[in-house]
Design an enzyme around this catalytic site. Structure first.
Site, PDB file in Angstrom:
ATOM      1  N   ASP A 109       0.855  -1.196   0.000  1.00  0.00           N
ATOM      2  CA  ASP A 109       0.000   0.000   0.000  1.00  0.00           C
ATOM      3  C   ASP A 109       0.890   1.245   0.000  1.00  0.00           C
ATOM      4  O   ASP A 109       2.025   1.190   0.465  1.00  0.00           O
ATOM      5  CB  ASP A 109      -0.832   0.091   1.287  1.00  0.00           C
ATOM      6  CG  ASP A 109      -1.639  -1.148   1.539  1.00  0.00           C
ATOM      7  OD1 ASP A 109      -2.025  -1.799   0.571  1.00  0.00           O
ATOM      8  OD2 ASP A 109      -1.858  -1.454   2.724  1.00  0.00           O
ATOM      9  N   ARG A 110       0.316   2.344  -0.438  1.00  0.00           N
ATOM     10  CA  ARG A 110       1.089   3.590  -0.474  1.00  0.00           C
ATOM     11  C   ARG A 110       1.672   3.921   0.900  1.00  0.00           C
ATOM     12  O   ARG A 110       2.808   4.327   1.044  1.00  0.00           O
ATOM     13  CB  ARG A 110       0.190   4.740  -0.950  1.00  0.00           C
ATOM     14  CG  ARG A 110       0.940   5.968  -1.392  1.00  0.00           C
ATOM     15  CD  ARG A 110      -0.028   7.082  -1.702  1.00  0.00           C
ATOM     16  NE  ARG A 110      -0.437   7.127  -3.089  1.00  0.00           N
ATOM     17  CZ  ARG A 110       0.203   7.787  -4.039  1.00  0.00           C
ATOM     18  NH1 ARG A 110       1.308   8.428  -3.776  1.00  0.00           N
ATOM     19  NH2 ARG A 110      -0.262   7.810  -5.273  1.00  0.00           N
TER      20      ARG A 110
END
Ligand code: URA
Length: 250
Positions: A109-110
């Site tokens: 995920d970012r």
């Protein structure tokens, strides 16, 4: 090796993105041997057939393997910025085709940081991602509240998360409480936990901890197979040989 035409064009690095590949094929610019092919899903043996773009022969890029220490905030999704592939700019500045042929294996995920593999080797990618291969992915998670032994047992046995809109029971995991810390100003407790999983479903670790009511505050992937974050040292990116990477995933 058998590949779909779309995959072949992606791994030869001739296009910036999937849209460009689709356009090349649709506009009849691509030939396989003497035949113009207009189906992206056309499957052929890359060793026996030759591919041409606007009459010029194109080839697969040689396989490359990079381990990346992804910082928080970088995206693994093509077209989103800042992107993890930006971290490879220095190494691949003069090799645009190699750069465009690469993809991330097992996205983070970012907001997650840590170890990532970036390659253009589809076979190796599926080896890492196939649950049957059971390649361990180890994370260090900071979670809200004091995680109990019971919570850890629940997570180890498996919890139901949502994957592609469907309920999914996670495979057995291993957990170890590293420590609990109490923030003096608020009196709130945070637990630091090691969690080892063999799958890689979307937001899996975050969903798992949410299930036991201890949402993740920060998440870092510290190991994939035998590859450790500490192997990269202070760098963002390290290039490995095929043998190095295969040994690490045995
Ligand atoms: N699990 C998550 O929830 N996020 C990641 O980025 C990786 C695993």
């Amino acid at each position: 090796m058998k590949l779909r035409l779309h995959q072949f064009l992606a791994r030869s690095g001739v296009a910036k993105n999937n849209f460009e590949i689709a356009q090349m094929i649709k506009k009849r610019r691509v030939r396989v041997d003497n035949e113009v092919v207009t189906a992206e899903s056309f499957v052929f043996d890359t060793k026996r057939r030759r591919v041409f773009l606007d009459g010029e022969e194109i080839n697969l890029q040689p396989t490359r393997y990079f381990v990346v220490n992804k910082p928080k905030g970088h995206s693994c999704q093509r077209g989103e910025y800042p992107n993890v592939t930006d971290l490879l700019d220095n190494i691949l500045r003069n090799e645009p085709k190699a750069m465009r042929s690469l993809f991330v294996v097992g996205r983070l995920d970012r907001e997650t940081e840590g170890l990532l593999i970036v390659t253009n080797d589809g076979k190796m990618a599926s080896q890492i991602l196939q649950p049957v291969e059971k390649v361990e992915k180890e994370y260090e998670a900071y979670v809200e509240g004091g995680l109990t032994d019971k919570d850890m047992q629940t997570l180890e046995t498996g919890v139901t998360i949502v994957v592609d809109g469907e309920d999914y029971k996670t495979a057995p995991a291993k957990l170890k409480l590293i420590k609990r810390i109490k923030i003096p100003s608020s009196g709130k407790v945070t637990s630091i936990v090691q969690i080892i999983i063999t799958e890689g479903k979307k937001r899996q670790v975050r969903q798992m901890f949410e299930k036991v009511n201890h949402p993740v505050i920060a998440l870092k992937r510290v190991r994939i197979g035998a590859l450790k974050i500490s192997d990269i040292g202070e760098r963002w990116v390290m290039e490995l040989s095929r043998n190095d990477i295969l040994r690490a995933l045995e």
